[in-house]
Design a protein around this motif. Structure first.
Motif, PDB file in Angstrom:
ATOM      1  N   SER A 172       0.851  -1.214   0.093  1.00  0.00           N
ATOM      2  CA  SER A 172       0.180   0.077  -0.006  1.00  0.00           C
ATOM      3  C   SER A 172       0.874   1.227  -0.008  1.00  0.00           C
ATOM      4  CB  SER A 172      -0.909   0.104   1.379  1.00  0.00           C
ATOM      5  OG  SER A 172      -1.799  -1.117   1.350  1.00  0.00           O
ATOM      6  N   TRP A 173       1.173   1.723  -1.260  1.00  0.00           N
ATOM      7  CA  TRP A 173       2.461   2.554  -1.591  1.00  0.00           C
ATOM      8  C   TRP A 173       2.197   3.787  -0.574  1.00  0.00           C
ATOM      9  CZ3 TRP A 173       6.392   0.036  -2.480  1.00  0.00           C
ATOM     10  CH2 TRP A 173       6.370  -1.016  -3.245  1.00  0.00           C
ATOM     11  N   MET A 174       1.419   4.473  -0.772  1.00  0.00           N
ATOM     12  CA  MET A 174       1.173   5.887  -0.041  1.00  0.00           C
ATOM     13  C   MET A 174       1.408   5.752   1.395  1.00  0.00           C
ATOM     14  SD  MET A 174       1.298   9.014  -0.268  1.00  0.00           S
ATOM     15  CE  MET A 174       1.142   9.114  -1.829  1.00  0.00           C
ATOM     16  N   LEU A 175       0.657   4.608   2.120  1.00  0.00           N
ATOM     17  CA  LEU A 175       0.978   4.378   3.592  1.00  0.00           C
ATOM     18  C   LEU A 175       2.066   4.054   3.938  1.00  0.00           C
ATOM     19  CD1 LEU A 175      -2.716   2.793   4.210  1.00  0.00           C
ATOM     20  CD2 LEU A 175      -2.021   5.129   4.415  1.00  0.00           C
ATOM     21  N   ASP A 176       2.631   3.019   2.951  1.00  0.00           N
ATOM     22  CA  ASP A 176       4.165   2.803   3.353  1.00  0.00           C
ATOM     23  C   ASP A 176       5.122   3.672   3.199  1.00  0.00           C
ATOM     24  OD1 ASP A 176       3.283  -0.058   3.472  1.00  0.00           O
ATOM     25  OD2 ASP A 176       3.826  -0.746   1.779  1.00  0.00           O
ATOM     26  N   PHE A 177       4.818   4.873   2.313  1.00  0.00           N
ATOM     27  CA  PHE A 177       5.776   5.921   2.075  1.00  0.00           C
ATOM     28  C   PHE A 177       5.638   6.760   3.529  1.00  0.00           C
ATOM     29  CE2 PHE A 177       6.520  10.347   0.538  1.00  0.00           C
ATOM     30  CZ  PHE A 177       7.812  10.135   0.606  1.00  0.00           C
ATOM     31  N   ILE A 178       4.380   7.005   3.719  1.00  0.00           N
ATOM     32  CA  ILE A 178       4.327   7.986   5.196  1.00  0.00           C
ATOM     33  C   ILE A 178       4.875   7.182   5.978  1.00  0.00           C
ATOM     34  CG2 ILE A 178       2.528   8.838   6.631  1.00  0.00           C
ATOM     35  CD1 ILE A 178       0.597   9.091   4.257  1.00  0.00           C
ATOM     36  N   GLY A 179       4.495   5.904   6.299  1.00  0.00           N
ATOM     37  CA  GLY A 179       5.341   5.045   7.532  1.00  0.00           C
ATOM     38  C   GLY A 179       6.504   5.099   7.397  1.00  0.00           C
ATOM     39  N   SER A 180       7.195   5.237   6.188  1.00  0.00           N
ATOM     40  CA  SER A 180       8.694   5.045   6.202  1.00  0.00           C
ATOM     41  C   SER A 180       9.548   6.025   6.960  1.00  0.00           C
ATOM     42  CB  SER A 180       9.310   5.144   4.775  1.00  0.00           C
ATOM     43  OG  SER A 180       9.166   6.205   4.128  1.00  0.00           O
ATOM     44  N   TRP A 181       8.783   7.311   6.989  1.00  0.00           N
ATOM     45  CA  TRP A 181       9.540   8.332   7.711  1.00  0.00           C
ATOM     46  C   TRP A 181       9.695   7.992   9.021  1.00  0.00           C
ATOM     47  CZ3 TRP A 181      11.362  12.771   5.501  1.00  0.00           C
ATOM     48  CH2 TRP A 181      10.925  12.826   4.295  1.00  0.00           C
ATOM     49  N   GLU A 182       8.819   7.011   9.756  1.00  0.00           N
ATOM     50  CA  GLU A 182       9.276   6.843  11.049  1.00  0.00           C
ATOM     51  C   GLU A 182      10.278   5.804  11.279  1.00  0.00           C
ATOM     52  OE1 GLU A 182       7.126   3.057  13.994  1.00  0.00           O
ATOM     53  OE2 GLU A 182       5.963   4.075  12.452  1.00  0.00           O
ATOM     54  N   TRP A 183      10.837   5.421  10.572  1.00  0.00           N
ATOM     55  CA  TRP A 183      12.221   4.608  10.284  1.00  0.00           C
ATOM     56  C   TRP A 183      13.399   5.511  10.528  1.00  0.00           C
ATOM     57  CZ3 TRP A 183      14.599   0.581  12.255  1.00  0.00           C
ATOM     58  CH2 TRP A 183      14.130  -0.514  12.444  1.00  0.00           C
ATOM     59  N   THR A 184      13.143   6.799   9.901  1.00  0.00           N
ATOM     60  CA  THR A 184      14.586   7.707   9.873  1.00  0.00           C
ATOM     61  C   THR A 184      14.354   8.367  11.474  1.00  0.00           C
ATOM     62  OG1 THR A 184      13.184   9.249   8.613  1.00  0.00           O
ATOM     63  CG2 THR A 184      14.272   7.776   7.463  1.00  0.00           C
ATOM     64  N   ILE A 185      13.549   8.217  12.203  1.00  0.00           N
ATOM     65  CA  ILE A 185      13.497   9.115  13.257  1.00  0.00           C
ATOM     66  C   ILE A 185      13.647   8.076  14.629  1.00  0.00           C
ATOM     67  CG2 ILE A 185      11.963  10.552  14.852  1.00  0.00           C
ATOM     68  CD1 ILE A 185      10.583  11.307  12.026  1.00  0.00           C
ATOM     69  N   PRO A 186      12.861   6.831  14.962  1.00  0.00           N
ATOM     70  CA  PRO A 186      13.076   6.457  16.102  1.00  0.00           C
ATOM     71  C   PRO A 186      14.498   5.717  16.336  1.00  0.00           C
ATOM     72  CG  PRO A 186      10.840   5.823  15.379  1.00  0.00           C
ATOM     73  CD  PRO A 186      11.697   6.521  14.234  1.00  0.00           C
ATOM     74  N   GLY A 187      14.903   5.300  17.508  1.00  0.00           N
ATOM     75  CA  GLY A 187      16.345   4.684  17.410  1.00  0.00           C
ATOM     76  C   GLY A 187      17.452   5.770  17.003  1.00  0.00           C
ATOM     77  N   GLY A 188      17.138   7.130  16.855  1.00  0.00           N
ATOM     78  CA  GLY A 188      18.173   7.732  16.645  1.00  0.00           C
ATOM     79  C   GLY A 188      17.793   8.307  15.170  1.00  0.00           C
ATOM     80  N   THR A 189      17.711   9.527  14.944  1.00  0.00           N
ATOM     81  CA  THR A 189      17.398  10.030  13.717  1.00  0.00           C
ATOM     82  C   THR A 189      18.523   9.921  12.604  1.00  0.00           C
ATOM     83  OG1 THR A 189      18.244  12.281  13.984  1.00  0.00           O
ATOM     84  CG2 THR A 189      15.759  11.857  14.521  1.00  0.00           C
ATOM     85  N   SER A 190      18.392  10.019  11.442  1.00  0.00           N
ATOM     86  CA  SER A 190      19.260   9.815  10.416  1.00  0.00           C
ATOM     87  C   SER A 190      20.707  10.696  10.579  1.00  0.00           C
ATOM     88  CB  SER A 190      19.137   9.920   8.895  1.00  0.00           C
ATOM     89  OG  SER A 190      17.951   8.997   8.726  1.00  0.00           O
TER      90      SER A 190
END
Length: 391
Positions: free
Chosen positions: A352-370
């Motif tokens: 579900s590409w749009m939802l996946d793209f929005i959700g992908s931003w979560e991964w560049t933040i938790p556990g320490g941002t990029s």
């Protein structure tokens, strides 16, 4: 080497047979639009099936229910991804973050209490971030004051994934307000049923309530639930963050390289040379990610992992995920922009590409941002001068 290859081939055949027999073929449809109660029921049932097969915690030591070699773990995650198995969304913090913390810094009593319980379905949440302490986690303000054989905690945690369903929390709190900010933090195991704990779900941009706030009002925590020494919680937390940035990536890389990439190819026009070039580039990057993940796990097990290796993998994965889902949303066109639901038990590569793209931003933040990961790589990995502190 021939014998090892034969053993791996046999293990792969075993996993394939198990997947064909146990993975529900209609789980994505069945888990779309479900209630929280049904999501929790399904997740616990799926975890129990994996545990019975010996596949739930392959990265744990053998004496605690794991013991698969790195090569076997790779085969397992390849086959689970190739067969589109549900992800262990609910158990993720418990089997990775809580377990790595307990194994690295917990007492024997804490390990005996919680590791078997996690295998029995105990759910964990990470209580690290706060409204004024996200990327700069050491600025946290939640306090824990020692009173006899207990601590009394007060404060607020934010962006606590899955807190609404959690039984226990990995809690960072300040126990010495006079110490330098990284020196006065302690690490606790918090029973989420304790009086004074309040959880408030946060509705996000795609309509989910995955994130929560946790409010602590005079919550008592037994001193036996302190992990490591008092005021040494920052060091203990590195084990948790290291798991989030590193060991968990082995599975996530295989899912991105199997289902995620397969769906991306299916969404793309096959006769466009520009699109074909982007797909080839993504495939090269996925191959590099898999290699980095395997190297990290092997080096960690051998005690050779560098201080920034996990940050390299976390940065690489999160930004590759973001680029791939962004491209998927572009090539899938307007229909993908109106698809506003996806399975509750899928990951960040659901198709579900749009939802996946929005959700992908979560991964560049938790556990320490990029940005934080790049600083760690520069300072700890490359030995560059430390970034000046801001008073």
């Amino acid at each position: 080497m021939t014998g090892e290859r034969s053993d791996l081939d046999g293990f792969r055949d075993h996993v394939r047979s198990w997947c064909a027999e146990h993975i529900p073929v209609d789980w994505r449809a069945a888990q779309t639009g479900v209630s929280d109660q049904e999501f929790v029921r399904f997740q616990k049932q799926w975890f129990a099936e994996l545990r019975e097969a010996g596949f739930a915690v392959p990265h744990w030591p053998r004496e605690w229910g794991g013991g698969l070699s790195v090569a076997e773990q790779i085969v397992l995650y390849q086959e689970l991804a190739a067969h589109d198995a549900p992800r262990l969304v609910l158990a993720f913090v418990g089997i990775h973050h809580a377990a790595s913390t307990l194994l690295a810094a917990g007492t024997d009593e804490q390990r005996r209490r919680h590791l078997p319980a996690i295998l029995d379905g105990e759910i964990w949440v990470q209580g690290f971030s706060e409204p004024e302490a996200g990327s700069d986690l050491a600025s946290l303000r939640t306090t824990a004051r020692r009173v006899g054989d207990r601590y009394v905690a007060n404060g607020q945690k934010l962006w606590a994934s899955g807190a609404e369903h959690a039984d226990w929390c990995l809690l960072l709190a300040r126990t010495d307000p006079e110490a330098p900010k990284r020196k006065g933090i302690s690490y606790f195991l918090l029973d989420m049923t304790s009086p004074g704990v309040e959880v408030r779900p946060i509705r996000n941009a795609v309509g989910d309530s995955h994130f929560c706030e946790i409010f602590l009002s005079d919550v008592t925590i037994p001193a036996a639930n302190l992990v490591g020494a008092e005021n040494a919680g920052w060091q203990v937390a590195q084990a948790t963050l290291g798991a989030e940035r590193g060991m968990t990536m082995l599975e996530l890389a295989e899912r991105l390289g199997n289902a995620g990439f397969r769906w991306l190819v299916e969404a793309c026009p096959t006769d466009d040379p520009v699109v074909a070039d982007r797909l080839a580039q993504f495939e090269i990057e996925i191959t590099g990610l898999r290699s980095l993940c395997r190297q990290l796990v092997e080096n960690t097990e051998a005690g050779r992992a560098g201080p920034a290796d996990a940050s390299v993998v976390k940065l690489y994965y999160s930004e590759l995920l973001q680029r791939m889902t962004d491209f998927g949303a572009q090539v899938a066109g307007l229909p993908a922009h109106t698809q506003l639901v996806k399975s509750a038990s899928s990951g960040w590569e659901s198709g579900s590409w749009m939802l996946d793209f929005i959700g992908s931003w979560e991964w560049t933040i938790p556990g320490g941002t990029s940005e934080i990961q790049r600083t760690i790589i520069a300072e700890r990995g490359l030995g560059l001068p430390r970034e000046p502190s801001v008073a």
